[in-house]
Write an enzyme that holds these catalytic residues in place. Sequence first.
Site, PDB file in Angstrom:
ATOM      1  N   LYS A  52      -8.327   2.483 -16.748  1.00 27.32           N
ATOM      2  CA  LYS A  52      -8.609   2.973 -15.398  1.00 27.32           C
ATOM      3  C   LYS A  52      -8.482   4.499 -15.414  1.00 27.32           C
ATOM      4  O   LYS A  52      -7.789   5.058 -16.269  1.00 27.32           O
ATOM      5  CB  LYS A  52      -7.581   2.387 -14.410  1.00 27.32           C
ATOM      6  CG  LYS A  52      -8.050   2.339 -12.991  1.00 27.32           C
ATOM      7  CD  LYS A  52      -8.773   1.042 -12.643  1.00 27.32           C
ATOM      8  CE  LYS A  52      -9.295   1.087 -11.232  1.00 27.32           C
ATOM      9  NZ  LYS A  52      -9.948  -0.152 -10.823  1.00 27.32           N
ATOM     10  N   GLY A 105      -9.543  -3.183   5.672  1.00 27.70           N
ATOM     11  CA  GLY A 105     -10.390  -2.295   4.887  1.00 27.70           C
ATOM     12  C   GLY A 105     -11.839  -2.729   4.929  1.00 27.70           C
ATOM     13  O   GLY A 105     -12.179  -3.836   4.519  1.00 27.70           O
ATOM     14  N   GLY A 121     -14.523  -1.018   3.527  1.00 27.48           N
ATOM     15  CA  GLY A 121     -15.303  -0.190   2.603  1.00 27.48           C
ATOM     16  C   GLY A 121     -16.335  -1.039   1.897  1.00 27.48           C
ATOM     17  O   GLY A 121     -16.873  -1.997   2.457  1.00 27.48           O
ATOM     18  N   ASN A 122     -16.608  -0.678   0.653  1.00 28.19           N
ATOM     19  CA  ASN A 122     -17.672  -1.361  -0.102  1.00 28.19           C
ATOM     20  C   ASN A 122     -17.427  -2.860  -0.193  1.00 28.19           C
ATOM     21  O   ASN A 122     -18.332  -3.659  -0.011  1.00 28.19           O
ATOM     22  CB  ASN A 122     -17.770  -0.764  -1.500  1.00 28.19           C
ATOM     23  CG  ASN A 122     -18.260   0.668  -1.452  1.00 28.19           C
ATOM     24  OD1 ASN A 122     -19.125   1.002  -0.648  1.00 28.19           O
ATOM     25  ND2 ASN A 122     -17.696   1.520  -2.278  1.00 28.19           N
ATOM     26  N   VAL A 123     -16.191  -3.243  -0.478  1.00 29.92           N
ATOM     27  CA  VAL A 123     -15.896  -4.668  -0.648  1.00 29.92           C
ATOM     28  C   VAL A 123     -15.734  -5.347   0.714  1.00 29.92           C
ATOM     29  O   VAL A 123     -16.365  -6.372   0.991  1.00 29.92           O
ATOM     30  CB  VAL A 123     -14.617  -4.874  -1.500  1.00 29.92           C
ATOM     31  CG1 VAL A 123     -14.275  -6.356  -1.582  1.00 29.92           C
ATOM     32  CG2 VAL A 123     -14.812  -4.299  -2.888  1.00 29.92           C
TER      33      VAL A 123
HETATM   34  P1  NAD Z   1     -13.721   1.796  -0.496  1.00 30.96           P
HETATM   35  O1  NAD Z   1     -13.151   3.137  -0.733  1.00 30.96           O
HETATM   36  O2  NAD Z   1     -15.190   1.641  -0.391  1.00 30.96           O
HETATM   37  O3  NAD Z   1     -13.092   1.129   0.831  1.00 30.96           O
HETATM   38  C1  NAD Z   1     -11.757   1.122   1.131  1.00 30.96           C
HETATM   39  C2  NAD Z   1     -11.655   1.037   2.653  1.00 30.96           C
HETATM   40  O4  NAD Z   1     -10.292   0.859   3.010  1.00 30.96           O
HETATM   41  C3  NAD Z   1     -12.165   2.289   3.367  1.00 30.96           C
HETATM   42  O5  NAD Z   1     -13.009   1.923   4.438  1.00 30.96           O
HETATM   43  C4  NAD Z   1     -10.871   2.954   3.873  1.00 30.96           C
HETATM   44  O6  NAD Z   1     -11.067   3.696   5.051  1.00 30.96           O
HETATM   45  C5  NAD Z   1     -10.002   1.735   4.095  1.00 30.96           C
HETATM   46  N1  NAD Z   1      -8.562   1.990   4.096  1.00 30.96           N
HETATM   47  C6  NAD Z   1      -7.840   2.831   3.346  1.00 30.96           C
HETATM   48  N2  NAD Z   1      -6.544   2.732   3.636  1.00 30.96           N
HETATM   49  C7  NAD Z   1      -6.434   1.787   4.596  1.00 30.96           C
HETATM   50  C8  NAD Z   1      -5.344   1.209   5.311  1.00 30.96           C
HETATM   51  N3  NAD Z   1      -4.096   1.620   5.112  1.00 30.96           N
HETATM   52  N4  NAD Z   1      -5.604   0.251   6.222  1.00 30.96           N
HETATM   53  C9  NAD Z   1      -6.881  -0.167   6.456  1.00 30.96           C
HETATM   54  N5  NAD Z   1      -7.943   0.347   5.801  1.00 30.96           N
HETATM   55  C10 NAD Z   1      -7.715   1.302   4.897  1.00 30.96           C
HETATM   56  O7  NAD Z   1     -13.137   0.857  -1.666  1.00 30.96           O
HETATM   57  P2  NAD Z   1     -13.689  -0.542  -2.167  1.00 30.96           P
HETATM   58  O8  NAD Z   1     -14.597  -0.302  -3.322  1.00 30.96           O
HETATM   59  O9  NAD Z   1     -14.154  -1.345  -1.017  1.00 30.96           O
HETATM   60  O10 NAD Z   1     -12.360  -1.176  -2.767  1.00 30.96           O
HETATM   61  C11 NAD Z   1     -11.386  -1.771  -1.921  1.00 30.96           C
HETATM   62  C12 NAD Z   1     -10.307  -2.396  -2.786  1.00 30.96           C
HETATM   63  O11 NAD Z   1     -10.905  -3.372  -3.648  1.00 30.96           O
HETATM   64  C13 NAD Z   1      -9.592  -1.424  -3.716  1.00 30.96           C
HETATM   65  O12 NAD Z   1      -8.262  -1.849  -3.890  1.00 30.96           O
HETATM   66  C14 NAD Z   1     -10.358  -1.565  -5.019  1.00 30.96           C
HETATM   67  O13 NAD Z   1      -9.604  -1.174  -6.133  1.00 30.96           O
HETATM   68  C15 NAD Z   1     -10.630  -3.045  -5.000  1.00 30.96           C
HETATM   69  N6  NAD Z   1     -11.748  -3.466  -5.835  1.00 30.96           N
HETATM   70  C16 NAD Z   1     -12.992  -2.972  -5.605  1.00 30.96           C
HETATM   71  C17 NAD Z   1     -14.047  -3.430  -6.387  1.00 30.96           C
HETATM   72  C18 NAD Z   1     -15.462  -2.971  -6.138  1.00 30.96           C
HETATM   73  O14 NAD Z   1     -16.380  -3.593  -6.686  1.00 30.96           O
HETATM   74  N7  NAD Z   1     -15.672  -1.958  -5.321  1.00 30.96           N
HETATM   75  C19 NAD Z   1     -13.823  -4.350  -7.415  1.00 30.96           C
HETATM   76  C20 NAD Z   1     -12.532  -4.841  -7.601  1.00 30.96           C
HETATM   77  C21 NAD Z   1     -11.501  -4.395  -6.800  1.00 30.96           C
END
Ligand code: NAD
Length: 349
Positions: A79, A179, A181-183
Amino acid sequence: MQITRLTIESHEEVYRLEDAESGLIGFIAIHSTQLGPAAGGLRMRPYGQEDEALEDVLRLSRGMTLKNAAAGLPLGGGKAVIIGNPATGKTPALLRAVGRAVESLNGRYWTAEDMGMTTADMAVIAEETRFVAGLAGGAHGSGDPSPVTARGVFNAMRSALRHRMGTDVLTGRVVAIQGLGNVGRNLGALLHAAGARLVVADVDAGRVSAAVAAWGAEVATVDRIQAVPADVFAPCAIGGIVNHRTVPEIAATIVAGGANNQLATPEDGVALHRRGILYAPDFVANGGGIINVAAEILRRPDREAWVAERLARLDATMDAILTRAASEGVSPNQVAERVVADRMAAFAA
Ligand code: NAD
């Protein structure tokens, strides 16, 4: 750029990166290359202290070893993290500096998107290194892994529902998503289409409004989302959200989400189990994204079919873990860690 190797016993290689020109300060951690080159995303966050970033990269890279092994991939765990605010501090120069650092490791670490990163950012990094995936273009580009991550989490949630409720029908079920975001956004869309009712929280008010408009979601505050009455609590933001403070507050009977490192400590998994809350281990539930990325790293010509087949195997792994946890009366997390240890031992033999 200064790349300083740190000696950390639990990990094969750890580097501190500092580039005065671009302002980069970050870390790359290779936890294990036992199963293959280390692979795991790049995260950018406004960490308060360097120690906090280092701790995060160490935990996340170990999590990638578990995740890649659980997904049956010939990849180890690694990572990278950058200290900074992705909304304001992400520049091409900064990304290119990370790319040079990744290239210097000569393929022992492959990077891709994590929090704060996009496919466009990966394209900038690719100007400096061959060892980047999650690209939108190119012969093998697999694009944004998040929709596949969300699909895997959705499947994991249904698996947990079958085990806990005897049915995985989502109509009328309440899911609390932390949250968007993307996921979280992709997961919310799948759940809404399947008939679930959503309660959402995000620090970004715009994302919350979009969820209300698109899905008629209810809104919770960020510090109370775990406590809202729901069938499932889906952490899709930060790590460590299941901890000694929140476990007693969780109102759902299932915890299944996409965030990495949801348990602050393994004991918190046991505490969930004692409270009768079924936990879908994060490093199995969210393995879809790395499967998608792996197709790119491994240059699979049959990418779509291969990803679908691996995702189906991941679902079967989750089912088997929950079945074994129920029959042994232990936390699914303990079983998942054992499944990974067995896979790694079998590989080493
Ligand atoms: P992202 O940055 O697109 O989204 C994260 C979201 O969480 C954002 O909208 C942010 O504003 C929000 N956020 C941050 N702190 C917060 C809080 N305290 N309370 C509520 N919301 C909050 O990230 P992502 O890609 O969606 O990833 C989210 C999680 O999933 C992370 O832990 C990441 O490591 C994990 N993950 C992502 C993927 C992927 O394919 N993107 C794969 C495996 C794991």
